[in-house]
Write an enzyme that holds these catalytic residues in place. Structure first.
Site, short mmCIF file in Angstrom:
data_model
loop_
_atom_site.label_atom_id
_atom_site.label_comp_id
_atom_site.label_asym_id
_atom_site.label_seq_id
_atom_site.Cartn_x
_atom_site.Cartn_y
_atom_site.Cartn_z
N TRP A 188 -0.78 8.57 -3.56
CA TRP A 188 -1.03 9.87 -2.95
C TRP A 188 0.16 10.36 -1.95
O TRP A 188 0.36 11.66 -1.91
CB TRP A 188 -2.15 10.05 -2.04
N ASP A 208 -2.03 11.34 6.22
CA ASP A 208 -3.02 11.47 5.20
C ASP A 208 -4.23 10.39 5.36
O ASP A 208 -4.05 9.80 4.80
CB ASP A 208 -2.46 11.88 3.85
N LYS A 223 -14.86 11.28 0.82
CA LYS A 223 -14.92 9.52 0.66
C LYS A 223 -15.47 8.75 1.86
O LYS A 223 -16.57 8.48 1.71
CB LYS A 223 -13.50 9.09 0.77
N1 PLP Z 1 -4.86 11.68 -0.47
C1 PLP Z 1 -5.57 10.77 -0.77
C2 PLP Z 1 -5.51 9.57 0.09
C3 PLP Z 1 -6.70 10.77 -1.63
O1 PLP Z 1 -7.17 9.51 -1.85
C4 PLP Z 1 -6.93 11.75 -2.20
C5 PLP Z 1 -8.09 12.06 -3.57
O2 PLP Z 1 -8.61 11.02 -3.74
C6 PLP Z 1 -6.24 12.95 -2.07
C7 PLP Z 1 -5.31 13.01 -1.10
C8 PLP Z 1 -6.51 14.39 -2.66
O3 PLP Z 1 -7.68 14.79 -2.15
P1 PLP Z 1 -8.34 16.26 -2.69
O4 PLP Z 1 -8.79 15.90 -3.74
O5 PLP Z 1 -9.37 16.48 -1.87
O6 PLP Z 1 -7.33 17.37 -2.67
#
Ligand code: PLP
Length: 361
Positions: free
Chosen positions: A102, A173, A197
């Protein structure tokens, strides 16, 4: 009916008590004869929901008064674009710490807006995957901000150290770890998290932003991603995801009733200890992340004999243990055990794993 424990990485399990309450009030919310989804976001009834949710969230994380809380659309990926759009100012670069999938995805998005400087902090410790300590992160002087991801949902890697980088603007994040343990919000410029989550349904993204960082968005940033516009409009510049906001509010109340973030932190530790304890004791299962960087929220594990993966998934599903398949990038299994997963759920999983090993080992 078999008790189901859902180990999905997201959208993820919600507290059973919250779902029961939402079910009870679904069609006749607050005696209005309608559901909360069907009323105006500007009605006094919804405004009260919105304000209480924000206050409860602030209380839970002890968010200081000089931070705004924004309830946004677009998921964490929208924030991958919003961050450079709001924070770059005249700078052409920002430091991006790459600790996993991510964090890397955030870098890819930032490349559209600037020249992100990638700091690859991945390393190994005793042959296991690990992250360099923050003291060894080679931050640059002219970066507009430093971005990192404290919990890599797919890799099962966590950075639990809290940043202490002087005046640097730290952006994080927290999508898969928000509210799972206490944090010192003062150390961050921006914290963001997709709700799906550890908070509530998909569709809502929480942003905590220090007030002095508002009002610096690039002119081309869409208004719905401009923190200043969102803050001035109480996150209601456009129609917010009202149902997700309401349901997240119920989750905040549930968490407060459980004793808050300090208490859930202890439960989360107990759950993680139980599962890692079993994995480490066995030659049948393994996790390849160094102890100091093991995620307490997302626990990937492999079976020594990968040809048993399908049998493991089929059998676990039959006994009510859902969504244990690992992400395609990592393979094997992954148990996501966010706040809503009770200790009994992890106990049910470890009991199954012991029995599976006995029968197939
Ligand atoms: N960042 C992290 C740590 C994630 O676990 C996720 C999704 O699983 C995301 C970003 C992307 O999130 P979204 O699908 O809400 O854009």
């Amino acid at each position: 009916m078999t008790q189901v424990y859902n180990f999905s990485s997201g959208p993820a399990m919600l507290p059973a008590e919250v779902l029961r309450r939402a079910e009870q009030e679904l069609t006749n919310w607050h005696g209005l004869g309608t559901s909360v989804m069907e009323i105006s976001h500007r009605s006094k009834e919804f405004m009260q929901v919105a304000e209480e949710a924000e206050q409860d969230f602030r209380d839970l994380l002890k968010i200081p008064a000089n931070y705004k809380v924004l309830f946004c659309h677009g998921g964490a990926r929208a924030q991958f674009a919003a961050i450079p759009g709001n924070l770059l100012g005249n700078a052409s670069s920002a430091d991006y710490v790459d600790g996993g999938y991510w964090a890397h995805s955030a870098i890819k998005e930032a490349e559209k807006y600037c020249s992100p400087r990638t700091l690859d902090v991945k390393t190994t410790l005793d042959g296991k995957r690990a992250i360099l300590p923050m003291s060894e992160w080679d931050l640059s002087d002219d970066a507009a901000y430093v971005h990192f991801c404290p919990n890599e949902t797919i890799d099962g890697i966590a950075i639990d150290e809290q940043p202490d980088f002087g005046n640097k603007i730290v952006v994080a994040d927290f999508s898969s770890t928000i509210l799972s343990r206490p944090i010192d919000v003062n150390r961050y410029g921006v914290i963001y998290a997709g709700a799906q989550k550890n908070v509530g349904p998909a569709g809502l993204t929480l942003v905590i932003v220090r007030e002095d960082l508002l009002g610096k968005a690039h002119p081309y940033v869409p208004s719905i991603l401009d923190y200043q516009v969102l803050a001035e409009n109480g996150s209601m510049f456009n129609t917010p995801p009202t149902f997700a906001w309401y349901l997240s509010g119920l989750v905040f109340k549930w968490l407060k009733e459980k004793g808050g973030v300090g208490e859930i932190d202890k439960i989360n530790q107990a759950k993680a200890d139980l599962l890692y304890g079993l994995i480490d004791k066995s030659d049948f299962y393994r996790n390849d992340v160094a102890t100091k960087n093991r995620s307490r929220m997302n626990i990937p594990f492999q079976l020594a004999d990968a040809s048993l993966d399908k049998v493991f998934l089929d059998e676990s599903l039959k006994v009510g243990l859902h969504a244990l398949k690992g992400h395609r990038v990592v393979g094997g299994m992954r148990a996501s055990i966010y706040n809503a997963m009770p200790l009994e759920g992890v106990k049910a999983l470890t009991d199954f794993m012991i029995d599976f090993e006995r029968r197939h080992g």
